[in-house]
Design an enzyme around this catalytic site. Structure first.
Site, PDB file in Angstrom:
ATOM      1  N   HIS A  27      27.378  12.256 -24.274  1.00 45.66           N
ATOM      2  CA  HIS A  27      27.696  10.836 -24.433  1.00 45.66           C
ATOM      3  C   HIS A  27      26.475  10.088 -24.961  1.00 45.66           C
ATOM      4  CE1 HIS A  27      30.509  12.448 -21.463  1.00 45.66           C
ATOM      5  NE2 HIS A  27      31.341  11.475 -21.792  1.00 45.66           N
ATOM      6  N   HIS A 260      30.989   6.643 -28.034  1.00 48.74           N
ATOM      7  CA  HIS A 260      30.851   6.743 -26.577  1.00 48.74           C
ATOM      8  C   HIS A 260      30.605   8.174 -26.122  1.00 48.74           C
ATOM      9  CE1 HIS A 260      31.752   6.338 -22.260  1.00 48.74           C
ATOM     10  NE2 HIS A 260      32.489   7.418 -22.414  1.00 48.74           N
ATOM     11  N   GLU A 408      36.562   1.013   2.737  1.00 49.17           N
ATOM     12  CA  GLU A 408      36.435   2.425   3.097  1.00 49.17           C
ATOM     13  C   GLU A 408      35.632   3.238   2.079  1.00 49.17           C
ATOM     14  OE1 GLU A 408      40.167   1.024   5.234  1.00 49.17           O
ATOM     15  OE2 GLU A 408      39.326   0.801   3.210  1.00 49.17           O
TER      16      GLU A 408
END
Length: 656
Positions: A27, A260, A408
């Site tokens: 990337h 990307h 959480e």
């Protein structure tokens, strides 16, 4: 920017291009855009010593956007860590120390495994919390614990829900030594950011009690330097530095999603290098670059480490007891502080294992001075509230009870960061059904070999009236499927004490303790020591050989023993095995496993009030729940699903 700075940044960017091109994978987009950010951080601010990469008072850096790993590896290479040019050439190859995403303990200088977007932000929050906690836990702890935590994220990290959980929590806790760089290039994999997101990130962070600094030009290292200097002066807020960059800077495809996650290729790569003014053969790092890092980052780190050693020697003289505690526990080893044996209980004792866990937790808080933790707003249900414990807060950094709020996923990932930091041992809690919310962080803990402890209560259909949305079915099988994760489902107070002890004695894997809401009896044959084997005969047969072996966990162990008595009245002699931890049991000698279970596989019957998935490795016959539950009082639900003595007896007779 000086010509030397230009050369260094160009060389780093060019090596990124070369490494990704050679791997034919990677990337380049964010890595190229963010290079000036990390160059400025490393050469002007970051305090760490490559000769002592595990020095506990070093600044931490977390690459939350782990796909930009080639940037981090190149930085660590020029910064003097044990990463060679050959390692950079071996990027993303089998058994290399430069994998596709950063992995802690594999690559020198990598502080956290990262890549699943957003988790790195939460781990950075954990690093910053641990730094503050250690300062608070020790008398004059600021004398030896005083560092910053930095993280780099991108647009993708900030779209993940965990990012907001972590950002909100960090702002509430006023973690002022946390500095987050946001590489704002307005592009994601599928196209322009505007396709999926139109948030005003500045206002978002301000609303969460963060300082916000904006750098308009991501290539302007003077402005980046000024932003970091300003961020380090914050006294009451974490800081985000929003740096506007160009994805794939220098490429013909810069500013687009096409750069990307695909190599630039030879031609585009060469043209990009020329745009930087860098005309050297592939994988060339001029001596000037190494010298620049030697004079800045390496020299700063060596000096800081020597000074810290002097500070700590003085601290040992002034506070010998605290210093000894810190040295013994900074690598997360607290064996000497864990209780030797849990409390003694008389026959006839009966209580839920969540209550039994709370008793152990209160005892552990007395013996383990650096044990800290909390729950996702269910402390009174999971029983993580510790008597007389001080809440961790901006006013009480010595607080050992953490109110994570209904977060959480971030809670579990923050725990990972705290354990990666070292010096504190942790636990977090919520209902078992909501382990789904934090599973990726448990997986990361296991991948990172972290001794995280998870307390999961409300462990079965016995949740009752809250119904199928809150009654766990498949969650236990999911937790057991995570490589390296140890899952304990104790049947009574003795096994609960052993589960706690085992969880805190380890330093290299996570542990899940599964706790009941309903009261469970103390079982005559339960033995804490045998929990270390994962499974054992808790109630023997009367004769020389059992006709069948009942295997159970948790609340179903007492059901199996009741059924054993009923079967004996019918002249059917069976054995009952408690298996609180499958992972430990499977590590035992094969002869022991056969001795406990019996050699005849066809004469084994497993009972667990959750999914049958995974049980057939132990028994061909399984009484389980492979549908969702029902809303009704617990006793009615349990009976409706057939977890009764009569049904166990009927099934055994049918098998025999």
């Amino acid at each position: 920017m000086t010509s030397k700075d230009n050369l260094c940044i160009a060389a780093i960017r060019s090596t990124i291009i070369d490494g990704i091109n050679k791997a034919k994978s990677g990337h380049p987009g964010m890595a190229l855009g963010s290079t000036p950010i990390l160059y400025t951080l490393f050469t002007k601010h970051l305090v760490a010593d490559p000769n002592h990469p595990k020095w506990i008072n070093r600044d931490r850096f977390v690459l939350s956007a782990g796909h930009a790993s080639m940037l981090l590896y190149t930085m660590l290479h020029v910064a003097g860590y044990g990463i060679t040019m050959d390692d950079l050439k071996n990027f993303r190859q089998l058994n290399s120390i430069t994998p596709g995403h950063p992995e802690v303990d594999l690559t020198p200088g990598v502080d956290a495994s990262a890549g699943p977007l957003g988790q790195g932000i939460a781990q950075a929050v954990g690093f910053a919390m641990a730094e503050q906690m250690i300062r608070g836990l020790y008398d004059s702890g600021y004398k030896f614990m005083n560092h910053y935590t930095y993280a780099l994220c991108g647009d993708g990290c900030l779209q993940e829900g965990i990012s907001q959980e972590a950002i909100s929590f960090a702002g509430a806790q006023k973690l002022n030594k946390l500095i987050l760089f946001y590489d704002c290039n307005d592009v994601t994999l599928d196209g322009p950011l505007a396709l999926s997101n139109v948030e005003d990130q500045k206002k978002r962070f301000e609303a969460s009690n963060w300082n916000v600094i904006v750098v308009k030009d991501g290539n302007n290292i003077r402005e980046i330097d000024k932003a970091i200097t300003r961020a380090k002066k914050s006294e009451d807020k974490p800081t985000v530095i929003i740096v506007h960059t160009i994805i794939g800077f220098g490429s013909a495809k810069q500013g687009t999603s096409k750069v990307h996650g695909a190599p630039l290729g030879v031609e585009d790569g060469k043209n990009a290098k020329l745009s930087y003014g860098f005309d050297y053969p592939d994988f060339t790092m001029p001596r000037t670059v190494y010298n620049q890092f030697k004079k800045t980052f390496i020299a700063r780190g060596e000096t800081a480490y020597k000074q810290w050693e002097q500070y700590f020697e003085a601290y040992k003289r002034d506070y010998p007891e605290d210093a000894a505690k810190f040295v013994s526990t900074m690598n997360n080893d607290i064996k000497t502080f864990v209780f030797d044996k849990g409390p003694y209980y008389e026959p006839g004792f009966k209580d839920s294992t969540r209550n039994s866990s709370q008793v152990m937790l209160n005892l552990l808080h007395q013996t383990c001075f650096n044990l800290v933790g909390g729950s996702a707003d269910v402390a009174a249900s999971v029983m993580t509230n510790v008597k007389d414990a001080v809440n961790f807060s901006p006013e009480h950094r010595e607080g050992r009870n953490i109110n994570f709020g209904i977060r959480e996923f971030a809670m579990a990932s923050i725990q990972n960061g705290m354990l990666l930091h070292g010096g504190v041992r942790t636990y977090v809690g919520c209902f078992l059904v909501f382990s789904d919310y934090l599973k990726p962080a448990i997986r990361m803990a296991s991948l990172s070999n972290l001794p995280a402890v998870y307390l999961f209560s409300h462990d079965s259909l016995a949740v009752g009236e809250d119904g199928p949305t809150h009654q766990p079915i498949e969650q236990l099988a999911m937790l057991r499927s995570i490589p390296g994760n140890y899952v304990y489902r104790p049947c009574d107070v003795n096994e609960t004490a052993a589960a706690w002890k085992l969880s805190l004695e380890t330093t290299d894997h996570p542990s899940c303790i599964i706790l009941s809401r309903q009261a469970l009896p103390l079982i005559e044959g339960s033995r804490s020591d045998d929990v270390y084997k994962g499974g054992y005969v808790i109630s023997k047969e009367r004769g020389e050989k059992p006709e069948l072996t009942l295997i159970a966990t948790g609340s179903e162990v007492s059901l199996a023993i009741e059924a054993q008595r009923a079967l004996l009245l019918k002249n059917i002699d069976v054995r009952v095995v408690s298996m609180p931890c499958q992972e430990l049991f499977l590590k035992q000698d094969g002869n022991y496993i056969k001795e406990v279970l019996g050699t005849d596989y066809e004469k084994r019957f497993a009972i667990e009030m959750l999914s049958s998935f995974g049980w057939h490795k132990f028994a061909p016959h399984v009484m389980s729940v492979d549908t969702f539950g029902k809303s009704a009082p617990a006793a009615a639900v349990i009976k409706d699903f057939g977890f009764t003595v009569d049904e166990v007896v009927r099934r055994v007779e049918e098998i025999l």
